[in-house]
Design a protein around this motif. Structure first.
Motif, mmCIF file in Angstrom:
data_model
loop_
_atom_site.group_PDB
_atom_site.id
_atom_site.type_symbol
_atom_site.label_atom_id
_atom_site.label_comp_id
_atom_site.label_asym_id
_atom_site.label_seq_id
_atom_site.Cartn_x
_atom_site.Cartn_y
_atom_site.Cartn_z
ATOM 1 N N GLY A 169 1.782 23.500 -0.731
ATOM 2 C CA GLY A 169 2.632 22.725 0.159
ATOM 3 C C GLY A 169 1.864 21.612 0.821
ATOM 4 N N PHE A 170 2.506 20.966 1.762
ATOM 5 C CA PHE A 170 1.926 19.784 2.403
ATOM 6 C C PHE A 170 0.878 20.165 3.450
ATOM 7 N N VAL A 171 -0.129 19.316 3.554
ATOM 8 C CA VAL A 171 -1.178 19.472 4.560
ATOM 9 C C VAL A 171 -0.671 18.900 5.885
ATOM 10 N N ARG A 172 -0.885 19.633 6.965
ATOM 11 C CA ARG A 172 -0.476 19.163 8.281
ATOM 12 C C ARG A 172 -1.455 18.116 8.806
ATOM 13 N N THR A 173 -0.990 17.324 9.765
ATOM 14 C CA THR A 173 -1.781 16.183 10.217
ATOM 15 C C THR A 173 -3.108 16.576 10.850
ATOM 16 N N ASP A 174 -3.168 17.754 11.455
ATOM 17 C CA ASP A 174 -4.382 18.175 12.144
ATOM 18 C C ASP A 174 -5.125 19.265 11.373
ATOM 19 N N GLU A 175 -4.931 19.324 10.040
ATOM 20 C CA GLU A 175 -5.370 20.479 9.262
ATOM 21 C C GLU A 175 -6.395 20.089 8.206
ATOM 22 N N ASP A 176 -7.436 20.900 8.090
ATOM 23 C CA ASP A 176 -8.406 20.776 7.004
ATOM 24 C C ASP A 176 -7.756 21.215 5.692
ATOM 25 N N LEU A 177 -8.234 20.658 4.566
ATOM 26 C CA LEU A 177 -7.652 20.994 3.275
ATOM 27 C C LEU A 177 -7.777 22.491 2.963
ATOM 28 N N ASN A 178 -8.956 23.040 3.177
ATOM 29 C CA ASN A 178 -9.146 24.460 2.892
ATOM 30 C C ASN A 178 -8.246 25.325 3.765
ATOM 31 N N ALA A 179 -8.120 24.945 5.026
ATOM 32 C CA ALA A 179 -7.244 25.694 5.927
ATOM 33 C C ALA A 179 -5.795 25.613 5.468
ATOM 34 N N ALA A 180 -5.394 24.466 4.965
ATOM 35 C CA ALA A 180 -4.032 24.310 4.452
ATOM 36 C C ALA A 180 -3.796 25.219 3.250
ATOM 37 N N ALA A 181 -4.794 25.311 2.369
ATOM 38 C CA ALA A 181 -4.660 26.167 1.187
ATOM 39 C C ALA A 181 -4.506 27.629 1.591
ATOM 40 N N VAL A 182 -5.323 28.080 2.533
ATOM 41 C CA VAL A 182 -5.241 29.463 3.002
ATOM 42 C C VAL A 182 -3.898 29.722 3.671
ATOM 43 N N HIS A 195 0.840 -1.200 0.000
ATOM 44 C CA HIS A 195 0.000 0.000 0.000
ATOM 45 C C HIS A 195 0.875 1.251 0.000
ATOM 46 N N ALA A 196 0.460 2.207 -0.799
ATOM 47 C CA ALA A 196 1.233 3.443 -0.920
ATOM 48 C C ALA A 196 1.187 4.248 0.371
ATOM 49 N N GLN A 197 2.325 4.816 0.720
ATOM 50 C CA GLN A 197 2.405 5.755 1.826
ATOM 51 C C GLN A 197 2.261 7.163 1.238
ATOM 52 N N LEU A 198 1.093 7.745 1.437
ATOM 53 C CA LEU A 198 0.771 8.994 0.768
ATOM 54 C C LEU A 198 1.061 10.213 1.634
ATOM 55 N N ARG A 199 1.436 11.305 0.957
ATOM 56 C CA ARG A 199 1.428 12.623 1.570
ATOM 57 C C ARG A 199 0.429 13.458 0.772
ATOM 58 N N ILE A 200 -0.299 14.309 1.482
ATOM 59 C CA ILE A 200 -1.323 15.140 0.854
ATOM 60 C C ILE A 200 -0.803 16.580 0.776
ATOM 61 N N ALA A 201 -0.996 17.194 -0.377
ATOM 62 C CA ALA A 201 -0.568 18.577 -0.582
ATOM 63 C C ALA A 201 -1.724 19.394 -1.159
ATOM 64 N N VAL A 202 -1.565 20.687 -1.143
ATOM 65 C CA VAL A 202 -2.486 21.592 -1.828
ATOM 66 C C VAL A 202 -1.662 22.477 -2.755
ATOM 67 N N ASP A 203 -2.211 22.769 -3.927
ATOM 68 C CA ASP A 203 -1.614 23.713 -4.865
ATOM 69 C C ASP A 203 -2.674 24.727 -5.254
ATOM 70 N N VAL A 234 2.902 11.757 -3.634
ATOM 71 C CA VAL A 234 2.202 12.952 -3.168
ATOM 72 C C VAL A 234 0.946 13.149 -4.008
ATOM 73 N N VAL A 235 -0.178 13.272 -3.338
ATOM 74 C CA VAL A 235 -1.443 13.591 -3.994
ATOM 75 C C VAL A 235 -1.782 15.041 -3.653
ATOM 76 N N SER A 236 -2.048 15.835 -4.685
ATOM 77 C CA SER A 236 -2.309 17.254 -4.470
ATOM 78 C C SER A 236 -3.748 17.602 -4.818
ATOM 79 N N VAL A 237 -4.384 18.371 -3.950
ATOM 80 C CA VAL A 237 -5.705 18.931 -4.197
ATOM 81 C C VAL A 237 -5.500 20.364 -4.680
ATOM 82 N N ALA A 238 -6.037 20.678 -5.868
ATOM 83 C CA ALA A 238 -5.787 21.984 -6.489
ATOM 84 C C ALA A 238 -6.967 22.916 -6.268
ATOM 85 N N TYR A 239 -6.643 24.178 -6.016
ATOM 86 C CA TYR A 239 -7.633 25.227 -5.775
ATOM 87 C C TYR A 239 -7.468 26.334 -6.816
#
Length: 231
Positions: free
Chosen positions: A46-59, A6-14, A92-97
């Motif tokens: 950049g990368f999303v923190r462990t305790d962070e919502d995606l939208n909050a990470a983008a902001v 199984h892939a070990q993923l990191r989540i990012a936002v762009d 790395v999987v990135s969610v784009a805004y």
């Protein structure tokens, strides 16, 4: 027994932030201060923190890297990018805004960005790190589609504007030259798009042009489609 890896993923936002400046469509880009791709243009993110919502990470990432306040923008998720080798640091999987807004201020570099600037979209292609060229292209197409379906273009005009002013916004974002008479007919026949002020702009040369304000609707019915979409 089958072994599954199984892939070990990191989540990012762009983030793709677009605006119209100096009669051209501009994107907000940073210059990366760290490896990989140090010294190269990239989209903010950049990368999303462990305790962070995606939208909050983008902001947060937008504020840290450019000093722009994402809370003042309408940030819209428009895509997810997860090709296995898109980032040399791992999977790395990135969610784009996307946000497209007028009158955005000059960015100020921070965090791991060595510079931040508004750059014409046409001057960024082929120069962005990671798969950000693809993300930017997808975002620009999304913005072009939004102009077809909504009254967003009026936000980039003065409070009182001519149909020529409005047409210029469409031409800049779409990257196409439009027939003035055909465009004027479509705009005037689209209920609620614009409303006349009863005043005219008197140019130094040429004929006076009627002035309009933004109308009451936000969605265009019928939509105003790009010429190639009409064919």
């Amino acid at each position: 027994m089958t072994t599954r890896h199984h892939a070990q993923l990191r989540i990012a936002v762009d983030l793709v932030i677009l605006t119209v400046r100096e009669d051209a469509l501009h994107a907000l880009v940073i210059t990366r201060g760290n490896e990989p791709f140090a010294g190269q243009f990239a989209l903010p993110g950049g990368f999303v923190r462990t305790d962070e919502d995606l939208n909050a990470a983008a902001v947060r990432e937008l504020r840290e890297e450019t000093r722009l306040d994402g809370d003042d923008l309408h940030l819209e998720q428009f895509g997810v990018y997860g090709e296995p080798h898109r980032d040399p640091r791992g999977r790395v999987v990135s969610v784009a805004y996307l946000a497209i807004m007028p009158n955005l201020p000059r960015p100020i570099a921070g965090s791991d960005a060595s510079d931040a600037a508004w750059v014409p979209v046409d001057q960024t292609r082929g120069k962005l790190a990671f798969d950000h060229d693809r993300i930017l292209d997808d975002a620009v197409e999304r913005a072009r589609r939004r102009l077809e379906l909504t009254t967003l273009a009026t936000a980039f005009c003065p409070s009182e504007f001519t149909i020529g002013d409005l047409r210029s916004v469409y031409e800049v974002v779409w990257g196409e030259t439009l027939d003035p008479r055909n465009f004027s007919r479509k705009v005037i026949n689209t209920e609620g798009f614009i409303r006349p002020t009863g005043r005219k702009r008197i140019p130094a040369t040429g004929r006076p042009a009627a002035l309009y304000r933004a109308g009451s609707v936000t969605m265009l019915n019928p939509p105003i489609l790009r010429p190639r979409t009409n064919s």
